[in-house]
Design a protein around this motif. Structure first.
Motif, PDB file in Angstrom:
ATOM      1  N   THR A   1      -6.471  31.500 -11.020  1.00  0.00           N
ATOM      2  CA  THR A   1      -6.795  32.433 -12.107  1.00  0.00           C
ATOM      3  C   THR A   1      -7.895  31.946 -13.041  1.00  0.00           C
ATOM      4  N   THR A   2      -8.182  30.652 -13.032  1.00  0.00           N
ATOM      5  CA  THR A   2      -9.152  30.092 -13.972  1.00  0.00           C
ATOM      6  C   THR A   2     -10.240  29.361 -13.206  1.00  0.00           C
ATOM      7  N   ALA A   3     -11.482  29.842 -13.331  1.00  0.00           N
ATOM      8  CA  ALA A   3     -12.579  29.282 -12.545  1.00  0.00           C
ATOM      9  C   ALA A   3     -13.017  27.915 -13.047  1.00  0.00           C
ATOM     10  N   SER A   4     -13.056  27.741 -14.348  1.00  0.00           N
ATOM     11  CA  SER A   4     -13.575  26.504 -14.926  1.00  0.00           C
ATOM     12  C   SER A   4     -12.601  25.348 -14.727  1.00  0.00           C
ATOM     13  N   PRO A   5     -13.042  24.252 -14.094  1.00  0.00           N
ATOM     14  CA  PRO A   5     -12.154  23.084 -13.933  1.00  0.00           C
ATOM     15  C   PRO A   5     -11.647  22.546 -15.270  1.00  0.00           C
ATOM     16  N   ASN A   6     -12.539  22.466 -16.251  1.00  0.00           N
ATOM     17  CA  ASN A   6     -12.106  21.976 -17.557  1.00  0.00           C
ATOM     18  C   ASN A   6     -11.191  22.981 -18.247  1.00  0.00           C
ATOM     19  N   GLY A   7     -11.471  24.257 -18.038  1.00  0.00           N
ATOM     20  CA  GLY A   7     -10.593  25.283 -18.592  1.00  0.00           C
ATOM     21  C   GLY A   7      -9.182  25.158 -18.044  1.00  0.00           C
ATOM     22  N   ARG A   8      -9.071  24.817 -16.761  1.00  0.00           N
ATOM     23  CA  ARG A   8      -7.745  24.638 -16.160  1.00  0.00           C
ATOM     24  C   ARG A   8      -6.996  23.482 -16.821  1.00  0.00           C
TER      25      ARG A   8
ATOM     26  N   LEU B   1     -11.478  15.426 -17.067  1.00  0.00           N
ATOM     27  CA  LEU B   1     -12.498  16.417 -17.402  1.00  0.00           C
ATOM     28  C   LEU B   1     -13.783  16.158 -16.626  1.00  0.00           C
ATOM     29  N   GLU B   2     -14.428  17.235 -16.202  1.00  0.00           N
ATOM     30  CA  GLU B   2     -15.715  17.140 -15.519  1.00  0.00           C
ATOM     31  C   GLU B   2     -16.816  17.366 -16.553  1.00  0.00           C
ATOM     32  N   ILE B   3     -17.532  16.306 -16.874  1.00  0.00           N
ATOM     33  CA  ILE B   3     -18.551  16.376 -17.919  1.00  0.00           C
ATOM     34  C   ILE B   3     -19.898  15.969 -17.337  1.00  0.00           C
ATOM     35  N   THR B   4     -20.872  16.871 -17.436  1.00  0.00           N
ATOM     36  CA  THR B   4     -22.233  16.581 -16.995  1.00  0.00           C
ATOM     37  C   THR B   4     -23.021  16.082 -18.194  1.00  0.00           C
ATOM     38  N   TRP B   5     -23.272  14.796 -18.216  1.00  0.00           N
ATOM     39  CA  TRP B   5     -23.900  14.189 -19.384  1.00  0.00           C
ATOM     40  C   TRP B   5     -25.391  14.480 -19.413  1.00  0.00           C
ATOM     41  N   LEU B   6     -25.859  14.915 -20.556  1.00  0.00           N
ATOM     42  CA  LEU B   6     -27.271  15.220 -20.756  1.00  0.00           C
ATOM     43  C   LEU B   6     -27.834  14.319 -21.855  1.00  0.00           C
ATOM     44  N   PRO B   7     -29.098  13.889 -21.688  1.00  0.00           N
ATOM     45  CA  PRO B   7     -29.953  14.123 -20.523  1.00  0.00           C
ATOM     46  C   PRO B   7     -29.435  13.405 -19.280  1.00  0.00           C
ATOM     47  N   VAL B   8     -29.895  13.861 -18.130  1.00  0.00           N
ATOM     48  CA  VAL B   8     -29.460  13.275 -16.867  1.00  0.00           C
ATOM     49  C   VAL B   8     -29.739  11.775 -16.878  1.00  0.00           C
ATOM     50  N   GLY B   9     -28.773  11.015 -16.441  1.00  0.00           N
ATOM     51  CA  GLY B   9     -28.924   9.567 -16.429  1.00  0.00           C
ATOM     52  C   GLY B   9     -28.310   8.879 -17.628  1.00  0.00           C
TER      53      GLY B   9
ATOM     54  N   VAL C   1       0.992  30.233 -25.109  1.00  0.00           N
ATOM     55  CA  VAL C   1      -0.177  30.098 -24.242  1.00  0.00           C
ATOM     56  C   VAL C   1      -0.839  31.446 -23.983  1.00  0.00           C
ATOM     57  N   ARG C   2      -0.106  32.533 -24.132  1.00  0.00           N
ATOM     58  CA  ARG C   2      -0.700  33.860 -23.940  1.00  0.00           C
ATOM     59  C   ARG C   2      -1.778  34.142 -24.980  1.00  0.00           C
ATOM     60  N   ARG C   3      -1.760  33.383 -26.059  1.00  0.00           N
ATOM     61  CA  ARG C   3      -2.773  33.521 -27.108  1.00  0.00           C
ATOM     62  C   ARG C   3      -3.658  32.270 -27.155  1.00  0.00           C
ATOM     63  N   GLY C   4      -3.887  31.696 -25.987  1.00  0.00           N
ATOM     64  CA  GLY C   4      -4.624  30.446 -25.921  1.00  0.00           C
ATOM     65  C   GLY C   4      -6.092  30.567 -25.575  1.00  0.00           C
ATOM     66  N   GLY C   5      -6.583  31.795 -25.361  1.00  0.00           N
ATOM     67  CA  GLY C   5      -7.967  31.973 -24.921  1.00  0.00           C
ATOM     68  C   GLY C   5      -8.988  31.393 -25.881  1.00  0.00           C
ATOM     69  N   ARG C   6      -8.853  31.699 -27.159  1.00  0.00           N
ATOM     70  CA  ARG C   6      -9.814  31.189 -28.142  1.00  0.00           C
ATOM     71  C   ARG C   6      -9.748  29.676 -28.246  1.00  0.00           C
ATOM     72  N   CYS C   7      -8.552  29.150 -28.152  1.00  0.00           N
ATOM     73  CA  CYS C   7      -8.382  27.698 -28.214  1.00  0.00           C
ATOM     74  C   CYS C   7      -9.112  27.029 -27.053  1.00  0.00           C
ATOM     75  N   VAL C   8      -8.926  27.552 -25.850  1.00  0.00           N
ATOM     76  CA  VAL C   8      -9.588  26.973 -24.679  1.00  0.00           C
ATOM     77  C   VAL C   8     -11.099  27.105 -24.803  1.00  0.00           C
ATOM     78  N   ASP C   9     -11.581  28.257 -25.254  1.00  0.00           N
ATOM     79  CA  ASP C   9     -13.026  28.440 -25.441  1.00  0.00           C
ATOM     80  C   ASP C   9     -13.581  27.416 -26.428  1.00  0.00           C
ATOM     81  N   SER C  10     -12.856  27.182 -27.502  1.00  0.00           N
ATOM     82  CA  SER C  10     -13.300  26.211 -28.501  1.00  0.00           C
ATOM     83  C   SER C  10     -13.308  24.797 -27.930  1.00  0.00           C
ATOM     84  N   LEU C  11     -12.313  24.476 -27.126  1.00  0.00           N
ATOM     85  CA  LEU C  11     -12.262  23.158 -26.487  1.00  0.00           C
ATOM     86  C   LEU C  11     -13.413  22.985 -25.499  1.00  0.00           C
ATOM     87  N   LEU C  12     -13.747  24.042 -24.779  1.00  0.00           N
ATOM     88  CA  LEU C  12     -14.862  23.975 -23.833  1.00  0.00           C
ATOM     89  C   LEU C  12     -16.186  23.778 -24.565  1.00  0.00           C
TER      90      LEU C  12
END
Length: 202
Positions: free
Chosen positions: A91-98, A138-146, A179-190
């Motif tokens: 149900t949740t595409a984002s790995p970090n969102g999961r 968590l999957e974190i892509t650090w910027l700038p690369v390297g 958790v049914r009201r967790g959408g904003r919380c997850v968005d903020s964490l992302l």
């Protein structure tokens, strides 16, 4: 015979010992709605249906019993995380969102413990422990690369975890750990996680 009997009671593999330990952990976790310093052996014994001597047969002091119970709860979260993430992958595409949803789901399942904690800004240690378990996943892509990833325990990561705990605490307080009201919380964490990766102020 007396010495053998006493050793048997303290043996972690003894069924009576294990039953008492589970009863103590359950009682302590329910009592966590109070400040740590206010939980007494008498309260734990009464809630668990045990004697105070049994408490001290298991733990050197009540603070150690509290720490052990918190660690057991964190271990429950950690050991069940992979299964929860597999369920969320449908149900949740984002790995970090999961991962963040897994935290909220766990807190919702144990809302009798986490709702009082979220309402008490001076008793957040358990939330920090949960986030410390989640952070390495968590999957974190650090910027700038390297750019080298900051190590766990570094000032930058500690600031990030502190920010996340604040977001989760407010969600728990505002929604009563729903958790049914967790959408904003997850968005903020992302968003907070993206800011960390981009070296923005968090």
């Amino acid at each position: 015979m007396m010495g053998i009997e006493k050793h048997s009671r303290k043996n972690p593999h003894n069924r009576r010992y294990e039953h008492s330990e589970r009863a103590m952990q359950s009682a302590i976790l329910k009592l966590l709605k109070r400040h740590r310093g206010r939980i007494t052996a008498r309260q734990v014994a009464k809630a668990a249906g045990l004697s105070r001597q049994t408490i001290y047969n298991h733990h050197s002091n009540i603070n150690q019993a509290i720490i052990n119970s918190e660690e057991a709860l964190v271990e429950e979260f950690s050991s069940g995380l992979d299964d929860q993430l597999r369920l969320l992958s449908r149900t949740t595409a984002s790995p970090n969102g999961r991962i963040f949803y897994a935290i909220l789901i766990f807190m919702t399942r144990h809302k009798e413990i986490f709702c009082p904690i979220c309402a008490d800004r001076n008793n957040q240690e358990l939330l920090y422990k949960i986030m410390e378990v989640a952070y390495p996943r968590l999957e974190i892509t650090w910027l700038p690369v390297g750019l080298p990833a900051p190590e766990a325990g570094s000032e930058r990561v500690e600031a990030y975890i502190h920010k996340c705990v604040g977001i989760i605490r407010r969600w728990g307080e505002d929604t009563h750990c729903d958790v049914r009201r967790g959408g904003r919380c997850v968005d903020s964490l992302l968003r907070t996680t993206e800011d960390l990766a981009r070296s923005r102020s968090i």
